[in-house]
Design a protein around this motif. Structure first.
Motif, mmCIF file in Angstrom:
data_model
loop_
_atom_site.group_PDB
_atom_site.id
_atom_site.type_symbol
_atom_site.label_atom_id
_atom_site.label_comp_id
_atom_site.label_asym_id
_atom_site.label_seq_id
_atom_site.Cartn_x
_atom_site.Cartn_y
_atom_site.Cartn_z
ATOM 1 N N ASN A 1 -9.329 10.477 -2.860
ATOM 2 C CA ASN A 1 -9.008 10.531 -4.294
ATOM 3 C C ASN A 1 -8.184 11.770 -4.629
ATOM 4 O O ASN A 1 -7.383 11.767 -5.572
ATOM 5 N N ARG A 2 -8.385 12.831 -3.903
ATOM 6 C CA ARG A 2 -7.684 14.087 -4.180
ATOM 7 C C ARG A 2 -6.278 14.127 -3.552
ATOM 8 O O ARG A 2 -5.499 15.035 -3.848
ATOM 9 N N GLU A 3 -6.043 13.174 -2.670
ATOM 10 C CA GLU A 3 -4.726 13.157 -2.038
ATOM 11 C C GLU A 3 -3.662 12.744 -3.066
ATOM 12 O O GLU A 3 -3.862 11.823 -3.850
ATOM 13 N N GLU A 4 -2.529 13.448 -3.044
ATOM 14 C CA GLU A 4 -1.419 13.149 -3.952
ATOM 15 C C GLU A 4 -0.330 12.369 -3.203
ATOM 16 O O GLU A 4 -0.154 12.531 -2.011
ATOM 17 N N ALA B 1 -2.771 1.736 -2.754
ATOM 18 C CA ALA B 1 -3.790 2.459 -1.992
ATOM 19 C C ALA B 1 -4.742 3.184 -2.929
ATOM 20 O O ALA B 1 -5.948 3.268 -2.672
ATOM 21 N N SER B 2 -4.205 3.715 -4.047
ATOM 22 C CA SER B 2 -5.076 4.396 -5.013
ATOM 23 C C SER B 2 -6.093 3.428 -5.611
ATOM 24 O O SER B 2 -7.266 3.782 -5.832
ATOM 25 N N ASP B 3 -5.644 2.189 -5.873
ATOM 26 C CA ASP B 3 -6.584 1.185 -6.387
ATOM 27 C C ASP B 3 -7.684 0.896 -5.367
ATOM 28 O O ASP B 3 -8.872 0.752 -5.728
ATOM 29 N N TYR B 4 -7.290 0.807 -4.108
ATOM 30 C CA TYR B 4 -8.296 0.569 -3.065
ATOM 31 C C TYR B 4 -9.316 1.701 -2.999
ATOM 32 O O TYR B 4 -10.529 1.460 -2.834
#
Length: 681
Positions: free
Chosen positions: A485-488, A494-497
Motif C-alpha cells: 500500500n505504501r509503494e508509489e 494493482a492498487s485495487d488488488y
C-alpha cells in the motif's frame, strides 16, 4: 488338566480337615467314653499301653469267668448241660486259668487242679499253688478277695477297676451262699492254648495292636491337622461350597434333621450297652467306636450348620418354607402389571387372614367346649401365623414405600444432572425393575453427554490450534500488504488488488480472533475481571462508539434505557464485546429503513436488556440453529460476517454470570440478556 487339579485342591484340603478332626475327636471321645464306662478310672485309658493283666479288659474278662464259676456252684441247676458248658467255657483258657469251686451243702465240685484247695489264710493269703500263678480271686462264703502279687486289692475303691465288675450277689450273706467256696487263679505269663481259643491271649494281642493303632491314628490326625492349617484358604473355599449346598435346604428341614441327629447321638451314641459276650476287649472297643461314630455324626452335622450360618448369614433363617412360598407367589404375580400385583397381594392377604381367623375361632371353640388342649394349641398356632403374615406384609409395604422414595429422589438427582450415582435397591424389591431401567437410562444419558463434551472439546482444541497456527502467517501477509500500500507508482489495477487483499486479510484476522475468543470462552480457560458496573451506561457507551456505523446503516434506533444507574456484576470488556456483536448483527441483517429497539428494565432483583430488529430475509431456522458456530441467518448471503457473532455473545454472557436467550417471531428477531441486579443503597 490344570483346571481339574485346581478344583480338587479345596476338596483335598477339606478332606484332610475332616479326617484330622474326626480322628482327633474320635480318640478324645473314646477316652471320655472309657472313663465314663469305668467310673473315671484312668486304667481304662492306660489299657492299650500297659500290661494286659493290669487293664480293665483283663479284669472284666476275669470277672466274667469267676461269675460263671460262682453261679455254677452257688445256684445249682438240674440241667446237666450247664455244668459241661461252663467247664468247656473255662477250659478254653488252657493253662492260663486254674480253678476250684465247691458247694459244701450240695457237694457240687468243679475244678481243674489236683487235690483239694489249699488253706487260704494269713496276711498274705497265698495258697500253695503251682509256680507262675500269683494273681487269683477267692470267695470264702462271705466276700470276694482279689490278690495281686500276694497283696489283697481294695475292690471298693472307685479307681480300682473292680467296682463294677464284682456284683452284689457275692456279698449276700444268705444261708445258701455261706457254704460255697470259689477259687480262680490266672497265670502270670499268658500263653496260647493249642486246644482252644484263649480269650486272655487273644485280648492281650488285640490290646497291643489297639495301642499301636491309637498312636498311629494320633500322629496321622495331628499331621493332617497341620496340613489343613497350612491349606486353610483352600479348606475355607470348600466350606463356602458346602454352605452354598446347605443353604438350599429349608430351615424347618434343618431343625428336624438336627433334632434327629441329636436324639440318635444321645440314645445310641451316649448310652451303649455291652453284653459281655465273646470278647470283652472287642465289645468294649466296638461300643466306644459306636459312641464315637454317632457323636462324630452329630459333630459334623452341627459343623455344617455352623458353616451355613457363617457364610449365609441371615439367609440361614430366611430360607424357609414360608419365604419359599412367598417367592413362588412373587414369580406368579410378576405376570401382571405392578399396580395389579399390589392389589392382588392385598386381596390375597385379606382372604388368607379371613380363612385363618375362621379356623382359629373353630379350633378355639372346640378346645374350650371339649377341653381339648391340642385344639387350643392349634388355634394359637394359626393365630400366630396370621399375625406373622400381617407383620410380613406391613414390613414389605414399608420397604416398598422406602424404595419408592429412593426412586423419586433419584429422579430428582438425574434431573439435576447427576449421571454417576446409581440407585441401589434390593433385588427382591418391588421397584427393582424400575430402578434398573432408571439406572440404564441414566447410564445412557451419561454416555451421550460425555461423548458430546468430548466432541465439543475436540472442536475447541482444533479451533484453538488452528487459530493460533494461522496468526503467524496472517500477520506476515498483513504486513506485506501494508508495505505494498505504501509503494508509489503502482498501476491502478494493482492498487485495487492490494486494497482487496487488505480488506480480506483484515476480515480473516477478525475471524481468527473470534474463533480464538470463542474457544477460550467455551473451554472456561479465560480470565475474567468481574466488577460492579452500570449496565445502562455500558449500553450507551457501546452505541456511542458505533455511532458512525449506525448513522450509515439507514436504520433508526429506539432506546428505552433508564437514566438512573442499573448496577450489575460482570466483566465490562466482555460485556462490551457482547453488545458490540449484537448491534453489529442488527446492522447487518435488519431490513433497510426499519427500526431497532434496545430496552433495559430492572425490578430490583434482575436487570433485563433486549435488542430486537426486523430481519431483511426469511428466518426459517430455530434459535438453537442460529447459535451454532459459523451459522448465518441468510445462508445465501456472501457479505461480511463469520457466523460467530451470536455464539461469542452467548458464551461471553454466560461466563459473565448472565443468561442469553433468542426469540424469533416471524420476521422479528429478539435477543434478551438477564443479569442479577445489585441493590446499591
Amino acid at each position: 488338566m490344570d483346571t481339574k487339579l485346581r478344583k480338587s485342591k479345596p476338596f483335598t484340603a477339606w478332606l484332610c480337615f475332616f479326617l484330622a478332626v474326626s480322628i482327633i475327636s474320635g480318640l478324645f471321645i473314646t477316652g471320655l467314653s472309657a472313663l465314663a464306662q469305668f467310673n473315671g478310672s484312668v486304667d481304662a485309658l492306660k489299657a492299650p499301653f500297659t500290661d494286659y493283666k493290669r487293664s480293665i479288659a483283663f479284669k472284666e474278662r476275669t470277672g466274667n469267668y469267676f461269675r460263671e464259676l460262682f453261679y455254677l456252684v452257688a445256684y445249682p441247676s438240674t440241667d446237666p448241660h450247664r455244668k459241661e458248658g461252663t467247664i468247656k467255657y473255662l477250659d478254653n483258657e488252657g493253662e492260663n486259668l486254674i480253678y476250684y469251686a465247691v458247694n459244701k451243702d450240695s457237694g457240687l465240685l468243679v475244678k481243674n487242679i489236683e487235690g483239694d484247695l489249699p488253706q487260704i489264710s494269713g496276711a498274705e493269703m497265698m495258697p500253695d499253688l503251682p509256680a507262675g500263678y500269683k494273681y487269683y480271686w477267692y470267695f470264702d462264703g462271705k466276700k470276694v478277695w482279689v490278690i495281686e502279687d500276694g497283696q489283697p486289692v481294695d475292690v471298693e475303691r472307685l479307681d480300682s477297676g473292680y467296682r463294677n465288675i464284682i456284683p452284689g450277689e457275692y456279698t449276700d450273706k444268705t444261708a445258701e451262699l455261706v457254704n460255697s467256696e470259689v477259687f480262680m487263679a490266672v497265670k502270670d505269663t499268658l500263653v496260647k492254648n493249642p486246644y482252644g481259643h484263649s480269650q486272655y491271649y487273644m485280648e492281650q494281642q488285640f490290646m497291643r495292636v489297639l495301642g499301636w493303632t491309637y498312636i498311629a491314628l494320633l500322629v496321622l490326625g495331628i499331621s493332617l491337622l497341620i496340613y489343613t492349617i497350612i491349606k486353610r484358604r483352600e479348606k475355607r473355599e470348600f466350606d463356602r461350597k458346602l454352605a452354598s449346598w446347605s443353604g438350599n435346604i429349608w430351615l424347618e428341614v434343618k431343625i428336624v434333621l438336627s433334632l434327629l441327629v441329636l436324639s440318635l447321638a444321645v440314645a445310641v451314641g451316649l448310652s451303649p450297652n455291652y453284653s459281655g459276650g465273646y470278647s470283652f476287649a472287642f465289645e468294649w472297643v466296638c461300643g466306644i467306636v459306636l459312641v464315637s461314630g454317632f457323636t462324630l455324626i452329630g459333630l459334623w452335622w452341627f459343623y455344617l450348620m455352623l458353616v451355613d450360618l457363617i457364610f449365609n448369614g441371615k439367609n440361614f433363617f430366611t430360607h424357609n418354607s414360608i419365604n419359599a412360598l412367598l417367592t413362588w407367589y412373587r414369580k406368579y404375580e410378576s405376570r401382571y402389571s405392578w399396580q395389579k400385583s399390589m392389589l392382588n397381594r392385598a386381596y390375597l392377604l385379606v382372604a388368607v387372614e379371613a380363612v385363618m381367623a375362621l379356623m382359629s375361632v373353630m379350633f378355639l371353640l372346640t378346645g374350650i367346649n371339649g377341653s381339648d388342649e391340642l385344639a387350643l394349641l392349634a388355634a394359637l398356632l394359626i393365630a400366630g401365623a396370621g399375625i406373622y403374615l400381617i407383620y410380613r406384609y406391613l414390613k414389605r409395604y414399608d420397604e416398598t414405600l422406602s424404595d419408592l422414595g429412593k426412586l423419586m429422589d433419584h429422579v430428582e438427582l438425574v434431573k439435576n444432572g447427576d449421571m454417576k450415582t446409581r440407585l441401589e435397591v434390593p433385588t427382591d424389591s418391588n421397584v427393582y425393575p424400575a430402578a434398573q431401567n432408571l439406572n440404564s437410562i441414566q447410564e445412557g444419558i451419561g454416555i451421550a453427554v460425555a461423548e458430546k463434551i468430548k466432541s465439543e472439546r475436540m472442536k475447541i482444541d482444533l479451533i484453538t490450534n488452528v487459530s493460533h497456527d494461522l496468526k503467524t502467517p496472517l500477520t506476515s501477509i498483513i504486513s506485506y500488504v501494508e508495505l505494498l500500500n505504501r509503494e508509489e507508482g503502482l498501476p491502478e489495477q494493482a492498487s485495487d488488488y492490494v486494497k482487496i487483499l487488505s480488506q480480506k486479510s483484515e476480515r480473516l484476522k477478525n475471524i481468527i480472533q473470534d474463533l480464538f475468543d470463542l474457544s477460550k470462552a467455551n473451554s472456561e480457560n479465560i480470565s475474567l475481571d468481574m466488577e460492579q458496573l452500570d449496565f445502562a451506561r455500558l449500553i450507551k457507551q457501546t452505541l456511542a462508539d458505533m455511532e458512525e456505523s449506525i448513522n450509515g446503516s439507514g436504520l433508526t434506533f429506539r432506546l428505552n434505557i433508564p437514566d438512573e444507574p442499573v448496577y450489575i456484576v460482570s466483566d465490562g470488556k466482555k460485556l462490551y464485546r457482547v453488545w458490540e456483536n449484537l448491534i453489529t448483527n442488527a446492522l447487518k441483517y435488519s431490513l433497510s429503513g426499519t427500526r431497532v429497539y434496545i430496552d433495559l428494565t430492572a425490578d430490583g432483583e434482575s436487570a433485563w436488556a433486549a435488542i430486537k430488529n426486523t430481519a431483511n430475509y426469511e428466518m426459517n431456522f430455530s434459535a438453537d440453529e442460529i447459535l451454532q458456530r459459523f451459522a448465518r441467518g441468510d445462508a445465501s448471503r456472501t457479505s461480511e460476517g463469520s457466523g460467530l457473532g451470536l455464539p461469542i455473545a452467548q458464551s461471553f454472557t454466560q461466563i459473565c454470570g448472565g443468561r442469553f436467550n433468542i426469540k424469533i417471531d416471524g420476521d422479528l428477531f429478539k435477543v434478551e440478556l438477564c443479569f442479577k441486579q445489585l441493590d446499591i443503597t
